[in-house]
Design a protein around this motif. Structure first.
Motif, PDB file in Angstrom:
ATOM      1  N   ARG A  39       1.918  -1.957   2.879  1.00  0.00           N
ATOM      2  CA  ARG A  39       1.188  -3.082   3.468  1.00  0.00           C
ATOM      3  C   ARG A  39       2.024  -3.848   4.492  1.00  0.00           C
ATOM      4  O   ARG A  39       1.839  -5.038   4.693  1.00  0.00           O
ATOM      5  N   LEU A  40       2.952  -3.133   5.131  1.00  0.00           N
ATOM      6  CA  LEU A  40       3.754  -3.730   6.192  1.00  0.00           C
ATOM      7  C   LEU A  40       3.081  -3.569   7.549  1.00  0.00           C
ATOM      8  O   LEU A  40       3.468  -4.210   8.519  1.00  0.00           O
ATOM      9  N   GLY A  41       2.093  -2.715   7.633  1.00  0.00           N
ATOM     10  CA  GLY A  41       1.279  -2.518   8.825  1.00  0.00           C
ATOM     11  C   GLY A  41      -0.134  -2.191   8.396  1.00  0.00           C
ATOM     12  O   GLY A  41      -0.329  -1.493   7.397  1.00  0.00           O
ATOM     13  N   ALA A  42      -1.115  -2.705   9.123  1.00  0.00           N
ATOM     14  CA  ALA A  42      -2.512  -2.419   8.800  1.00  0.00           C
ATOM     15  C   ALA A  42      -2.924  -1.050   9.327  1.00  0.00           C
ATOM     16  O   ALA A  42      -3.791  -0.394   8.756  1.00  0.00           O
ATOM     17  N   CYS A  43      -2.273  -0.622  10.407  1.00  0.00           N
ATOM     18  CA  CYS A  43      -2.601   0.644  11.052  1.00  0.00           C
ATOM     19  C   CYS A  43      -1.365   1.132  11.780  1.00  0.00           C
ATOM     20  O   CYS A  43      -0.618   0.326  12.340  1.00  0.00           O
ATOM     21  N   VAL A  44      -1.156   2.439  11.764  1.00  0.00           N
ATOM     22  CA  VAL A  44      -0.072   3.044  12.534  1.00  0.00           C
ATOM     23  C   VAL A  44      -0.664   4.181  13.346  1.00  0.00           C
ATOM     24  O   VAL A  44      -1.247   5.103  12.781  1.00  0.00           O
ATOM     25  N   GLN A  45      -0.536   4.088  14.652  1.00  0.00           N
ATOM     26  CA  GLN A  45      -0.976   5.168  15.527  1.00  0.00           C
ATOM     27  C   GLN A  45       0.226   6.035  15.871  1.00  0.00           C
ATOM     28  O   GLN A  45       1.338   5.528  16.044  1.00  0.00           O
ATOM     29  N   ILE A  46      -0.020   7.337  15.975  1.00  0.00           N
ATOM     30  CA  ILE A  46       1.046   8.295  16.270  1.00  0.00           C
ATOM     31  C   ILE A  46       0.711   8.994  17.587  1.00  0.00           C
ATOM     32  O   ILE A  46      -0.368   9.563  17.735  1.00  0.00           O
ATOM     33  N   ILE A 110      -6.315  -6.979  10.331  1.00  0.00           N
ATOM     34  CA  ILE A 110      -4.858  -6.837  10.200  1.00  0.00           C
ATOM     35  C   ILE A 110      -4.366  -7.696   9.039  1.00  0.00           C
ATOM     36  O   ILE A 110      -3.542  -7.256   8.234  1.00  0.00           O
ATOM     37  N   ASP A 111      -4.881  -8.919   8.933  1.00  0.00           N
ATOM     38  CA  ASP A 111      -4.515  -9.772   7.790  1.00  0.00           C
ATOM     39  C   ASP A 111      -4.790  -9.060   6.473  1.00  0.00           C
ATOM     40  O   ASP A 111      -3.938  -9.016   5.583  1.00  0.00           O
ATOM     41  N   GLU A 112      -5.993  -8.518   6.336  1.00  0.00           N
ATOM     42  CA  GLU A 112      -6.380  -7.842   5.093  1.00  0.00           C
ATOM     43  C   GLU A 112      -5.479  -6.642   4.812  1.00  0.00           C
ATOM     44  O   GLU A 112      -5.106  -6.382   3.668  1.00  0.00           O
ATOM     45  N   GLY A 113      -5.096  -5.892   5.845  1.00  0.00           N
ATOM     46  CA  GLY A 113      -4.286  -4.698   5.659  1.00  0.00           C
ATOM     47  C   GLY A 113      -2.828  -4.963   5.366  1.00  0.00           C
ATOM     48  O   GLY A 113      -2.124  -4.083   4.887  1.00  0.00           O
ATOM     49  N   THR A 114      -2.383  -6.182   5.660  1.00  0.00           N
ATOM     50  CA  THR A 114      -0.971  -6.505   5.440  1.00  0.00           C
ATOM     51  C   THR A 114      -0.787  -7.545   4.340  1.00  0.00           C
ATOM     52  O   THR A 114       0.312  -8.044   4.124  1.00  0.00           O
ATOM     53  N   SER A 116      -0.545  -8.498   0.548  1.00  0.00           N
ATOM     54  CA  SER A 116      -0.334  -7.916  -0.792  1.00  0.00           C
ATOM     55  C   SER A 116      -1.146  -8.716  -1.797  1.00  0.00           C
ATOM     56  O   SER A 116      -1.625  -9.809  -1.505  1.00  0.00           O
ATOM     57  N   GLY A 117      -1.267  -8.202  -2.981  1.00  0.00           N
ATOM     58  CA  GLY A 117      -1.979  -8.909  -4.049  1.00  0.00           C
ATOM     59  C   GLY A 117      -1.333 -10.224  -4.417  1.00  0.00           C
ATOM     60  O   GLY A 117      -1.968 -11.101  -4.989  1.00  0.00           O
ATOM     61  N   ASP A 118      -0.061 -10.397  -4.069  1.00  0.00           N
ATOM     62  CA  ASP A 118       0.678 -11.624  -4.391  1.00  0.00           C
ATOM     63  C   ASP A 118       0.525 -12.700  -3.316  1.00  0.00           C
ATOM     64  O   ASP A 118       0.888 -13.837  -3.541  1.00  0.00           O
ATOM     65  N   ASP A 119       0.009 -12.315  -2.134  1.00  0.00           N
ATOM     66  CA  ASP A 119      -0.106 -13.271  -1.035  1.00  0.00           C
ATOM     67  C   ASP A 119      -1.298 -14.188  -1.270  1.00  0.00           C
ATOM     68  O   ASP A 119      -2.344 -13.747  -1.750  1.00  0.00           O
ATOM     69  N   PRO A 120      -1.169 -15.470  -0.876  1.00  0.00           N
ATOM     70  CA  PRO A 120      -2.348 -16.346  -0.930  1.00  0.00           C
ATOM     71  C   PRO A 120      -3.337 -15.927   0.145  1.00  0.00           C
ATOM     72  O   PRO A 120      -2.936 -15.390   1.174  1.00  0.00           O
ATOM     73  N   PRO A 121      -4.640 -16.142  -0.050  1.00  0.00           N
ATOM     74  CA  PRO A 121      -5.633 -15.775   0.981  1.00  0.00           C
ATOM     75  C   PRO A 121      -5.360 -16.554   2.267  1.00  0.00           C
ATOM     76  O   PRO A 121      -4.916 -17.691   2.232  1.00  0.00           O
ATOM     77  N   ARG A 122      -5.623 -15.875   3.411  1.00  0.00           N
ATOM     78  CA  ARG A 122      -5.465 -16.547   4.715  1.00  0.00           C
ATOM     79  C   ARG A 122      -6.818 -16.905   5.251  1.00  0.00           C
ATOM     80  O   ARG A 122      -7.792 -16.310   5.039  1.00  0.00           O
TER      81      ARG A 122
END
Length: 122
Positions: A39-46, A110-114, A116-122
């Protein structure tokens, strides 16, 4: 949560793009999956690229894969540490590019993808 009007996001978003390169498709796929799973990136393009550079006094030209990581600035330090820990290069490219503006819906994704379950909602 970002404002509904994308114009309101100009110059002040908490989002960024992070670039790194690896030597091949297998490494690119593995690192991309690990980044998204962590969950350090929401999407990675190659993308396949041809890099021309100087290394240890020699001019080199090698095929590489560039990873374009969509994330939040708050994730950058952890993402950079993660890349260093999982990267085969002695000096990996780790470059942050700020996102000056963007679609509110996409930035929420992006917020949703990064988050974690421990993060407060944004």
């Amino acid at each position: 949560m970002p404002p509904a009007n994308p114009a309101e996001l100009e110059g002040m978003t908490p989002y960024c793009i992070v670039l790194t390169t690896v030597s091949g498709e297998v490494q690119a796929q593995a690192l991309a999956r690990q980044i998204v799973e962590a969950r350090l990136g929401a999407c990675v393009q190659i993308d396949r690229v041809q890099s021309v550079y100087r290394w240890e006094g020699q001019l080199c030209s090698e095929p590489e894969c560039r990873l374009t990581i969509k994330t939040r600035k708050a994730c950058f330090t952890a993402l950079a540490q993660f890349i260093r820990a999982h990267h085969a290069y002695e000096v990996p490219e780790i470059v942050q590019i700020p996102v000056a503006a963007g679609s509110a819906d996409y930035l929420r994704w992006i917020d949703e993808g990064t988050q974690s379950g421990d993060d407060p909602p944004r």
